[in-house]
Enzyme design. Structure first.
Site, PDB file in Angstrom:
ATOM      1  N   CYS A 228       0.817  -1.299   0.180  1.00 21.81           N
ATOM      2  CA  CYS A 228      -0.088   0.124  -0.038  1.00 21.81           C
ATOM      3  C   CYS A 228       0.895   1.308  -0.045  1.00 21.81           C
ATOM      4  O   CYS A 228       1.769   1.076   0.676  1.00 21.81           O
ATOM      5  CB  CYS A 228      -0.856  -0.029   1.359  1.00 21.81           C
TER       6      CYS A 228
ATOM      7  N   ARG B 113       4.129  -0.211  -4.481  1.00 21.20           N
ATOM      8  CA  ARG B 113       4.063  -0.714  -3.078  1.00 21.20           C
ATOM      9  C   ARG B 113       2.731  -1.593  -3.170  1.00 21.20           C
ATOM     10  O   ARG B 113       2.351  -2.196  -2.231  1.00 21.20           O
ATOM     11  CB  ARG B 113       3.906   0.488  -2.299  1.00 21.20           C
TER      12      ARG B 113
ATOM     13  N   TRP C 299      -2.548  -2.765  -1.763  1.00 19.07           N
ATOM     14  CA  TRP C 299      -2.086  -4.224  -2.081  1.00 19.07           C
ATOM     15  C   TRP C 299      -3.285  -4.783  -0.914  1.00 19.07           C
ATOM     16  O   TRP C 299      -2.947  -4.820   0.226  1.00 19.07           O
ATOM     17  CB  TRP C 299      -0.649  -4.567  -1.607  1.00 19.07           C
TER      18      TRP C 299
ATOM     19  N   ASN D 218      -2.660   1.715   5.588  1.00 24.32           N
ATOM     20  CA  ASN D 218      -1.639   0.688   5.210  1.00 24.32           C
ATOM     21  C   ASN D 218      -1.419  -0.107   6.458  1.00 24.32           C
ATOM     22  O   ASN D 218      -1.121   0.227   7.489  1.00 24.32           O
ATOM     23  CB  ASN D 218      -0.488   1.441   4.774  1.00 24.32           C
ATOM     24  N   GLY D 219      -1.628  -1.501   6.460  1.00 29.13           N
ATOM     25  CA  GLY D 219      -1.361  -2.218   7.388  1.00 29.13           C
ATOM     26  C   GLY D 219      -2.630  -3.105   7.655  1.00 29.13           C
ATOM     27  O   GLY D 219      -3.364  -3.432   6.741  1.00 29.13           O
TER      28      GLY D 219
ATOM     29  N   GLU E 257      18.523 -17.509  -5.777  1.00 31.60           N
ATOM     30  CA  GLU E 257      18.053 -16.118  -6.260  1.00 31.60           C
ATOM     31  C   GLU E 257      17.704 -16.083  -7.860  1.00 31.60           C
ATOM     32  O   GLU E 257      16.511 -15.370  -7.974  1.00 31.60           O
ATOM     33  CB  GLU E 257      19.205 -15.111  -6.298  1.00 31.60           C
TER      34      GLU E 257
ATOM     35  N   LYS F 109      13.785 -15.278  -8.997  1.00 31.85           N
ATOM     36  CA  LYS F 109      13.492 -14.235 -10.007  1.00 31.85           C
ATOM     37  C   LYS F 109      12.793 -14.616 -11.125  1.00 31.85           C
ATOM     38  O   LYS F 109      11.740 -13.925 -11.443  1.00 31.85           O
ATOM     39  CB  LYS F 109      14.780 -13.571 -10.752  1.00 31.85           C
TER      40      LYS F 109
ATOM     41  N   GLU G 121       9.074 -15.263  -9.660  1.00 33.99           N
ATOM     42  CA  GLU G 121       8.213 -14.029  -9.190  1.00 33.99           C
ATOM     43  C   GLU G 121       7.763 -13.211 -10.462  1.00 33.99           C
ATOM     44  O   GLU G 121       6.746 -12.544 -10.313  1.00 33.99           O
ATOM     45  CB  GLU G 121       9.120 -13.268  -8.207  1.00 33.99           C
TER      46      GLU G 121
ATOM     47  N   HIS H 167      20.305 -36.532  -3.731  1.00 30.59           N
ATOM     48  CA  HIS H 167      19.055 -36.671  -2.475  1.00 30.59           C
ATOM     49  C   HIS H 167      17.741 -36.592  -2.762  1.00 30.59           C
ATOM     50  O   HIS H 167      17.084 -36.617  -1.937  1.00 30.59           O
ATOM     51  CB  HIS H 167      20.028 -36.133  -1.368  1.00 30.59           C
TER      52      HIS H 167
ATOM     53  N   LYS I 297       6.248  -4.249  -3.549  1.00 28.12           N
ATOM     54  CA  LYS I 297       7.707  -4.127  -3.368  1.00 28.12           C
ATOM     55  C   LYS I 297       8.050  -4.090  -1.665  1.00 28.12           C
ATOM     56  O   LYS I 297       9.331  -4.652  -1.534  1.00 28.12           O
ATOM     57  CB  LYS I 297       8.012  -2.893  -3.957  1.00 28.12           C
TER      58      LYS I 297
HETATM   59  O1  M6R Z   1      12.865  -4.769   1.210  1.00 29.73           O
HETATM   60  P1  M6R Z   1      13.393  -5.857   1.611  1.00 29.73           P
HETATM   61  O2  M6R Z   1      14.929  -6.270   1.052  1.00 29.73           O
HETATM   62  O3  M6R Z   1      13.269  -6.272   3.024  1.00 29.73           O
HETATM   63  O4  M6R Z   1      12.577  -7.030   0.831  1.00 29.73           O
HETATM   64  C1  M6R Z   1      12.704  -8.441   1.103  1.00 29.73           C
HETATM   65  C2  M6R Z   1      11.967  -9.176   0.197  1.00 29.73           C
HETATM   66  O5  M6R Z   1      10.644  -9.017   0.241  1.00 29.73           O
HETATM   67  C3  M6R Z   1      12.355  -9.076  -1.515  1.00 29.73           C
HETATM   68  O6  M6R Z   1      13.653  -9.210  -1.574  1.00 29.73           O
HETATM   69  C4  M6R Z   1      11.509  -9.971  -2.159  1.00 29.73           C
HETATM   70  O7  M6R Z   1      11.711 -11.287  -1.961  1.00 29.73           O
HETATM   71  C5  M6R Z   1      11.479  -9.294  -3.621  1.00 29.73           C
HETATM   72  N1  M6R Z   1      10.474  -9.541  -4.393  1.00 29.73           N
HETATM   73  C6  M6R Z   1      12.634 -10.139  -4.404  1.00 29.73           C
HETATM   74  O8  M6R Z   1      12.677 -10.020  -5.672  1.00 29.73           O
END
Ligand code: M6R
Length: 630
Positions: free
Chosen positions: A2, A32, A82, A108-109, A499, A503, A506, A522, A625
């Site tokens: 949000c 956000r 969001w 927000n929250g 990672e 990527k 997501e 395993h 984000k």
């Molecule tokens: O703002 P932050 O680095 O604390 O965020 C952590 C994760 O939410 C963030 O890295 C998330 O996994 C991203 N979508 C990754 O691309």
């Protein structure tokens, strides 16, 4: 999670249109959350707050306002959502209003006692149209405003907001406007971000500085459990009991609005990947003194306390946690103390062993991730020192930590984290080398050699951007219909595999898994069938060639079962050439530095594939984000 923006201009002669300020702020905050958006405006002489809200992207709201313009105003609030409770539709979108329509709020929250408050209000005859906790707060605030008017003879939204804040449980940042006070916007925060922008003859509120950096770079922090009232000519901050806070921290934002614009790129993600050389370079800047020693005076923890540290626990979520995993290999190697890495949301609930000699390193791009914030509070309560590695000035995580090492990657707008990852690794390496220097764990010449390697990394990242993009695009086109992709790596290549998998899942919505390559036999090898794409992060054949040989064996094993091999490998690796179907080359780099280059082709690969599938790489579905709820 949000985005919130508020604006108070001059009642007699507005310097700008509050609606435009809000819409522009929302555009910058849309990362956000982008399930729905809305605004509320008011002006002298009206008998209700005017609201407009629409499900979907901000562009839907803008189109609606263009078709049916809103009235001129003196103050405005805006929200991009969001969804936490209540599906994303027009009705659940924010703002929500009081029963008489005179007060509107955005939030927000998550308000945890909303169900009980709703029942209480329903018993008094209040009716609700949405399924949100925010509407409960809106009705409650309206009721309290009326009570204040009855008690004092006049409206006082600020006082009403404080009274309501004392009643709410959970996490919230709330902004409100009241048509009876058309010159002010009030806000309150508990476990959710809020920052003030200080202008001349106008003032701003935002979830972060991106909301108003186009208008002012002077920002004021609002602390936990504080309320704020902004008007065109003043800002008042109090605690929830009404005691004035005289000394809120004011700071200058160190980037300008253009840094958060696409600047000719077709997506923020593409732009941000291409900013990685600068992100690493800027994170190194200013951290070495004239003698080549690492100088981290900025971190404000007594060097003697740091010298005494006997264990490090790195906490973070998602990409930040993978940066922490990379850091573990380097810091243990240099400093020779144990480093644990834990997902922040798991850490807090398992009763971790924390002592005053434990250093907790909280990594976060946004500095607002609630899971990480809660974990660091827990660590501090147990007497450990917390050092934040953060990309966002003035955010909650650095503010609540004992020390902060800022990454200087510049604002990261795309939801998928890219340049922040390489900057976080760089900052963690500086920290590791600094601890090694303090403890005398590594000879000075070794430290300076390692720093020289680190200084070379921006050029190496640039080499990948300059030479590998075509190969990466072709591979993405080849695999665009793949249902699953596996990612495997060893040692520092393991977090890179995690990672790379994150990527692709997501932003391209491909089912992916990242594994430690040693785990293959395993279990995961059962997934390998004819044509299954498997990405290997191959360590250099030089140096620890033991690792190289083992990864090559892994490649052979899956190749024998029909897998389609994509390798990220150091230039001229003949073994890889023999087995891989596609190779993303990267220049020679020391093993510990290799994640800084190995991750780049995987970010590009995910972005290309998502674009080929027609997805918005900057705003993937269901994500936001900054995850400001637990
Ligand atoms: O703002 P932050 O680095 O604390 O965020 C952590 C994760 O939410 C963030 O890295 C998330 O996994 C991203 N979508 C990754 O691309």
């Amino acid at each position: 999670m949000c985005g919130i923006v508020g604006y108070a201009g001059n009642v007699l002669m507005p310097s700008r249109r509050p609606l435009e300020v809000c819409l522009q702020g929302l555009e910058r905050l849309e990362y956000r959350g982008y399930d729905s958006a809305g605004v509320a405006l008011t002006a002298p002489g009206v008998d209700h707050v005017e609201m407009r809200k629409k499900a979907g992207r901000l562009s839907n709201l803008v189109a609606d306002i263009e078709a049916r313009p809103l009235s001129e105003a003196t103050v405005a609030i805006g929200h991009t959502r969001w969804a936490t409770n209540g599906v994303p539709n027009d009705v659940n979108a924010h703002p929500h209003s009081s029963r008489d329509g005179k007060v509107a709020i955005i939030h927000n929250g998550i308000i945890e006692n909303a169900s009980q408050l709703r029942l209480d209000l329903q018993a008094e005859g209040y009716r609700f149209v949405s399924s949100t906790d925010t509407e409960v707060a809106a009705k409650l605030l309206g009721k309290i405003v009326d009570a204040v008017i009855e008690e004092t003879g006049g409206p006082n939204l600020f006082e009403a907001m404080r009274r309501m804040s004392r009643m709410l449980e959970g996490a919230f940042t709330i902004l409100a406007v009241d048509c009876r006070q058309p010159g002010v916007v009030v806000g309150a925060r508990h476990d959710s971000p809020l920052v003030v922008g200080l202008g001349e003859g106008e003032n701003f509120l935002g979830s972060d500085v991106a909301a108003f950096v186009a208008y002012t770079k002077t920002a004021m922090e609002i602390d936990q459990d504080q309320a704020v009232q902004v008007s065109s000519d003043g800002v008042v901050v109090t605690d929830f009991d009404g005691n004035v806070v005289p000394d809120s921290v004011i700071y200058e934002v160190d980037w300008d609005a253009s840094a958060a614009e696409k600047g000719g790129w077709d997506s923020f993600m593409d732009k941000e990947i291409h900013e990685e050389p600068a992100a690493v370079q800027n994170t190194l800047l200013g951290r070495l003194d004239a003698n080549g020693d690492i100088n981290l005076d900025e971190i404000r923890i007594d060097p003697q306390d740091l010298k005494a540290v006997d264990k490090i626990i790195v906490i973070g979520c998602g990409t930040a946690s993978y940066a922490g995993l990379v850091a573990k290999y380097a810091i243990e190697h240099w400093v020779r103390i144990p480093v644990e890495v834990e997902l922040a949301h798991e850490f807090r609930y398992r009763d971790p062993i924390l002592t005053p000699r434990t250093l907790v390193v909280a990594i976060s791009q946004s500095g607002e991730t609630m899971d990480t914030l809660m974990a660091l509070r827990h660590a501090r309560e147990q007497g450990s020192k917390v050092l934040a590695i953060c990309n966002t000035q003035g955010a909650s995580i650095p503010r609540e930590s004992d020390a902060v090492l800022y990454t200087h990657a510049g604002p990261e707008v795309a939801v998928a984290s890219t340049k922040a990852f390489v900057a976080q690794i760089t900052a963690a390496y500086i920290l590791g080398l600094y601890l090694a220097q303090l403890k005398g764990a590594v000879f000075r010449d070794e430290i300076s050699q390692t720093l020289n390697y680190l200084k070379d990394m921006p050029a190496k990242i640039q080499w990948i951007l300059d030479t590998q993009t075509d190969t990466i695009k072709e591979a993405a086109a080849q695999l665009v219909n793949a249902n699953t992709v596996l990612f495997l790596g060893r040692h520092v290549g393991y977090p890179v595999a995690l990672e790379g998998a994150l990527k692709l899942k997501e932003i391209a919505y491909t089912f992916t898994e990242g594994f430690a390559a040693g785990e293959l036999k395993h279990g995961p090898i059962a997934l390998v069938d004819e044509g299954e794409p498997v990405v290997f992060i191959v360590p250099p054949a030089r140096g620890r060639n033991m690792l190289h040989a083992k990864v090559i064996s892994g490649i052979e094993e899956v190749k024998a079962r029909g897998a389609y091999i994509i390798a990220v490998a150091e230039e001229n690796d003949k073994d890889v050439e023999r087995y891989a179907d596609v190779i993303f080359w990267r220049p020679e780099a020391p093993t510990l530095m290799s994640p800084l280059v190995d991750v780049v082709p995987l970010q590009l690969f995910a972005m290309d594939m998502a674009k080929m599938k027609g997805y918005d790489v900057d705003k993937p579905r269901n994500l936001a984000k900054s995850v400001t709820v637990e």
